[in-house]
Each structure stands twice: as structure tokens, then as C-alpha cells.
Design a protein around this motif. Structure first.
Motif, mmCIF file in Angstrom:
data_model
loop_
_atom_site.group_PDB
_atom_site.id
_atom_site.type_symbol
_atom_site.label_atom_id
_atom_site.label_comp_id
_atom_site.label_asym_id
_atom_site.label_seq_id
_atom_site.Cartn_x
_atom_site.Cartn_y
_atom_site.Cartn_z
ATOM 1 N N GLU A 1 0.830 -1.194 0.000
ATOM 2 C CA GLU A 1 0.000 0.000 0.000
ATOM 3 C C GLU A 1 0.868 1.249 0.000
ATOM 4 O O GLU A 1 1.776 1.385 0.819
ATOM 5 C CB GLU A 1 -0.877 -0.002 1.244
ATOM 6 N N ILE A 2 0.577 2.160 -0.919
ATOM 7 C CA ILE A 2 1.317 3.417 -0.971
ATOM 8 C C ILE A 2 0.483 4.461 -0.260
ATOM 9 O O ILE A 2 -0.715 4.551 -0.472
ATOM 10 C CB ILE A 2 1.572 3.812 -2.438
ATOM 11 N N ASP A 3 1.143 5.245 0.605
ATOM 12 C CA ASP A 3 0.383 6.192 1.407
ATOM 13 C C ASP A 3 0.519 7.597 0.827
ATOM 14 O O ASP A 3 -0.199 7.982 -0.091
ATOM 15 C CB ASP A 3 0.861 6.093 2.858
ATOM 16 N N MET A 4 1.465 8.386 1.319
ATOM 17 C CA MET A 4 1.592 9.756 0.805
ATOM 18 C C MET A 4 2.468 9.758 -0.444
ATOM 19 O O MET A 4 3.419 8.994 -0.535
ATOM 20 C CB MET A 4 2.223 10.642 1.882
ATOM 21 N N ILE A 5 2.153 10.640 -1.381
ATOM 22 C CA ILE A 5 2.941 10.726 -2.620
ATOM 23 C C ILE A 5 3.214 12.194 -2.915
ATOM 24 O O ILE A 5 2.308 13.023 -2.833
ATOM 25 C CB ILE A 5 2.169 10.151 -3.837
ATOM 26 N N ILE A 6 4.465 12.486 -3.270
ATOM 27 C CA ILE A 6 4.780 13.840 -3.733
ATOM 28 C C ILE A 6 5.526 13.717 -5.057
ATOM 29 O O ILE A 6 6.473 12.940 -5.171
ATOM 30 C CB ILE A 6 5.701 14.587 -2.734
ATOM 31 N N GLN A 7 5.074 14.463 -6.055
ATOM 32 C CA GLN A 7 5.871 14.568 -7.277
ATOM 33 C C GLN A 7 6.310 16.018 -7.403
ATOM 34 O O GLN A 7 5.479 16.925 -7.348
ATOM 35 C CB GLN A 7 5.064 14.167 -8.515
ATOM 36 N N ASN A 8 7.610 16.210 -7.544
ATOM 37 C CA ASN A 8 8.117 17.587 -7.657
ATOM 38 C C ASN A 8 7.806 18.184 -9.020
ATOM 39 O O ASN A 8 7.584 17.468 -9.985
ATOM 40 C CB ASN A 8 9.643 17.621 -7.477
ATOM 41 N N GLN A 9 7.827 19.514 -9.066
ATOM 42 C CA GLN A 9 7.749 20.224 -10.338
ATOM 43 C C GLN A 9 8.924 19.761 -11.211
ATOM 44 O O GLN A 9 10.059 19.716 -10.757
ATOM 45 C CB GLN A 9 7.896 21.722 -10.026
#
Ligand code: ADP
Ligand code: ASP
Ligand code: MG
Length: 408
Positions: A293-301
Motif C-alpha cells: 500500500e502506498i500512502d503519501m505521494i509527492i511529485q516535484n515540479q
């Protein structure tokens, strides 16, 4: 006469004396004319002890065998509790998950309950017996033994209550209810008399291990009134129901009902990924396919045609996820893969947040005042979560609890 499902956790059945104490509690309900089905956990520490033995043999134990091993813990306590009841003169019978049967899918170590056969249980109840069912376990259509994930006995109990259409599901544990936060970390934490399914779902999914998340999902879906109580002291505990069941005078809800935290967190970063359609799927797809399970996700600019991804998963899934991510990085020509398993997640939960702003900034200010760096932030309508270094967990939870006056 009511049909009651009770669950007793590991500490509550931690030794023979405690098991006899549980038998006494169950007996009182039988004396009052109720039918009782009991789900039990393994004795406290047993599941960890078995897990450690497996790890002495294999770094990544085979999941099917792990389930065969771990379910033995609950098989011990059902038999002992049934004996304790019979010794007191109360007819009882024990069942393992496969004997009921509690049918699950085949995802070893985190199986989902699909169906519970209620026939045998009703048959025994109608003969005047207490039915003692092993928590945390089930069986696949092929007859393989499965487990429901750590804390899974809660889910067994609620699923039984739903399948049997029980009047109430009582979860007996080593605290006398659900608190504003874990009372072991903040001694000033306050017990809540009543909390909504929605809030409890968030608290549980954000790490408040007093209830396994799936148990709250089940309770909410089938509208099973759930009560968390102490097996060692008397008291009304905490009632968990849908919002409609709140009395008028309770409607003045606090902004924040609680603070949850999770130490079971790890962070993965993949840097310098080509910034084009489909990469998020290529990165995260293989991880989901492995049932992680993947929880928090951030993709940068994206800059210079490349971008960075950061996401969090459960700590125990890190070795497998890291292998998968490294192979994806090779395929995509990404620059680097990094991981960190010294992080924790802290979350503030409250339905009152829906209509109030400023909670997030007060949260960030409190952390800043304590020199605690925030690594990631996530929000929904009723929660704000931050990822921080694990060494600041206690400080952060205590100072947030105080800043938001949850002890008042
Ligand atoms: P059991 O073995 O009975 O299932 P658990 O250890 O799984 O018990 O859950 C009970 C524990 O949950 C408590 O001892 C407490 O430390 C922890 N806990 C975490 N958050 C909360 C909370 N908000 N309220 C009450 N207990 C909490
Ligand atoms: N014995 C299992 C565990 O320790 C299940 C449970 O206690 O709910 O996770
Ligand atoms: Mg538990």
C-alpha cells in the motif's frame, strides 16, 4: 436476550489468570441471559515471538508458511478460554478460523474476509454454548490458512458481529476506551465517550492501533455498534457509531478529536525520472501489484525534463519495495533511488476541521516552535498529516496535544 460478540486482545489473555478473568466476564453476560460469541487474540508477545523465530531462518519468510505459524498463537488461547469456561460450568466450544469457516481471499499476511459461515456458530449458540473463535485468521477457497494483518482479531470480531447480526460488538483491551491520543505517549490524554465511524476510521488508518482499520470499515459498512472497553477495569468505554447516532447535545463537536501517529513508516525517493506521461504509473504500478500500500505521494515540479517522486509505505514493506523501485529506476534511466526508514507520521483528526481554517498553520507553528522539521504534508477534509524524523515523535505529539488543548 441479546447476541453479543466480544473480543479480547493479547494482554487480556496474556496468562492463565487473565484467561480465567475473561471467562468470568463472559460468564456474567451468559448469566444475564445473553448469547455470547468470543473472538480472542494470541497471548501478548506470542505473535512477535513466532515472527522472530521465522526470521532466524529466513530474512523474508514465505508468507504462506508464516500464516500457518502465526495462527497457532490464537489456537492456543481459544482452547484455553473454552476450557476455563467449561471448568466454571459454562458449556463452550472453540473454533479455529478454518473450522467456522471464515472465508478469505488468498493474500497471505493481509487477507480480507469475504464470507463467514454462520451455521455452525448458530447451531452451538442454540445449544446454549459460548462459541470461542480464533481471531486474526481465515481460510482460502483452496483450504490454505491465512491471517488478516497485525491487529486482525478486531476485524474477526466485527465481521462475526456483522455476519451474525449481533446487537453489539465489544472490543476488550488494555485501555478503557479510545483516547484523544495514545495514553502511553501522552499521559494527559482524555478518554472519548463517543466517536464517529468516520473519525475512528481516520484515527485507525493513521496509526492508532487500538482498533485495526478494517474492523472499523466493517463496522461502518454494516452499521455494527462498536464499543472499546477495558478487560481489567469496569466502565462504559468508548462507543463508536455513525454520526446520526450522536445525541443533540453532543453535536457541538470539538475541532480536533484526536492525534494519531504511526512509527510503521518508510520513505522512498526516486530522483531524476524522465518527466512524461505514464511515469507515475510505471513507478507505483509494480509496487501496488506486489500488494504494497502506498500512502503519501509527492511529485516535484519537473525541471530539465526530469522530476523526482517521494512516497511512503509501511516499514515492513521496504525491502521488497526498494528492490522493485531499483529495477524500475534502471528501466526508466532514473538518476538515483533513496530510502529512509527513520520517519514517523503524525496526524490530527477531527470532523470539526471541515468548517474551520487555521488548524494547519497552528500545527506547523507548534512544530516549528519545537524545532521539528516537516518532511511531507498531506491533508483531507478531516485530517492533516505530517512526516517527521522519528526521534521527535513524543515531543511532537505532546506539544500538539497541549497546543490544541485536547487535555481540557
Ligand atoms: P489488544 O492487544 O487488546 O488488541 P492493542 O495493543 O492492539 O491491544 O491496542 C491497545 C493499545 O492501543 C493501547 O494499549 C494504546 O497504547 C494504543 N493506542 C494507540 N492510540 C490510542 C488511542 N487513541 N486511544 C487508546 N489507545 C490507543
Ligand atoms: N495476534 C495478532 C497480532 O498480534 C492479532 C491480534 O492480536 O489482533 O497482531
Ligand atoms: Mg490490537
Amino acid at each position: 436476550m441479546a447476541l453479543i460478540v466480544q473480543k479480547y486482545g493479547g494482554t487480556s489473555v496474556g496468562n492463565i489468570e487473565r484467561i480465567q478473568n475473561v471467562a468470568n466476564k463472559v460468564a456474567k453476560f451468559v448469566d444475564d441471559g445473553h448469547q455470547v460469541v468470543v473472538a480472542v487474540s494470541a497471548m501478548s508477545g506470542e505473535t512477535n515471538r513466532l515472527t522472530a523465530m521465522a526470521h532466524e531462518i529466513q530474512a523474508r519468510p514465505i508468507k504462506r508458511e508464516m500464516d500457518v505459524l502465526l495462527t497457532t498463537g490464537e489456537q492456543v488461547t481459544i482452547a484455553l478460554l473454552s476450557m476455563a469456561l467449561q471448568e466454571k460450568g459454562y458449556p463452550a466450544i472453540s473454533y479455529t478460523g478454518w473450522q467456522v469457516p471464515i472465508k478469505t481471499d488468498a493474500v497471505h499476511s493481509k487477507a480480507r474476509i469475504e464470507e463467514i459461515d454462520s451455521e455452525k456458530i448458530f447451531g452451538q449458540l442454540n445449544q446454549g454454548k459460548v462459541v470461542v473463535v480464533a481471531g486474526f485468521q481465515g481460510v482460502t477457497p483452496d483450504g490454505d490458512i491465512t491471517t488478516l494483518g497485525r491487529g486482525g482479531s478486531d476485524t474477526t470480531a466485527v465481521a462475526l458481529a456483522a455476519a451474525l447480526n449481533a446487537d453489539e460488538c465489544q472490543i476488550y483491551t488494555d485501555v478503557d476506551g479510545v483516547y484523544t491520543t495514545d495514553p502511553r505517549v501522552v499521559p494527559q490524554a482524555k478518554r472519548l465517550d463517543h466517536i464517529t465511524f468516520e473519525e475512528m476510521l481516520e484515527m485507525a488508518s493513521l496509526g492508532a492501533k487500538v482498533l485495526q482499520i478494517r474492523s472499523v470499515e466493517f463496522a461502518s459498512k454494516y452499521n455494527v455498534p462498536l464499543r472499546v472497553l477495558s478487560s481489567l477495569q469496569d466502565g462504559g468505554g468508548t462507543l463508536i457509531t455513525s454520526e446520526e447516532n450522536f445525541k443533540e447535545n453532543e453535536m457541538e463537536k470539538p475541532l480536533i478529536s484526536g492525534i494519531a501517529f504511526s512509527r510503521d513508516e518508510a520513505k522512498l525517493m526516486i530522483l531524476g525520472v524522465p518527466d512524461k506521461p505514464g511515469v507515475a504509473y510505471q513507478i507505483l504500478g509494480p509496487i501496488s501489484d506486489a500488494n504494497i500500500e502506498i500512502d503519501m505521494i509527492i511529485q516535484n515540479q519537473g525541471i530539465d525534463g526530469t522530476t523526482d517522486f517521494t512516497f511512503t509505505i509501511a516499514r515492513g514493506d521496504l525491502p521488497v519495495a526498494l528492490d522493485l523501485l531499483k529495477s524500475t529506476a534502471n528501466k526508466l534511466g532514473a538518476r538515483e533511488v533513496l530510502s529512509d526508514d527513520t520517519i514517523v507520521k503524525i496526524s490530527m483528526v477531527g470532523v470539526g476541521m471541515k468548517s474551520h481554517s487555521g488548524i494547519a498553520s497552528q500545527m506547523f507553528k507548534t512544530l516549528a516552535d519545537n524545532d521539528i522539521n516537516i518532511q511531507m504534508i498531506g491533508t483531507t477534509e478531516i485530517k492533516i498529516s505530517v512526516v517527521i524524523d522519528e526521534q521527535y515523535l513524543e515531543l511532537a505529539v505532546q506539544s500538539l496535544h497541549e497546543a490544541f488543548e485536547l487535555d481540557k
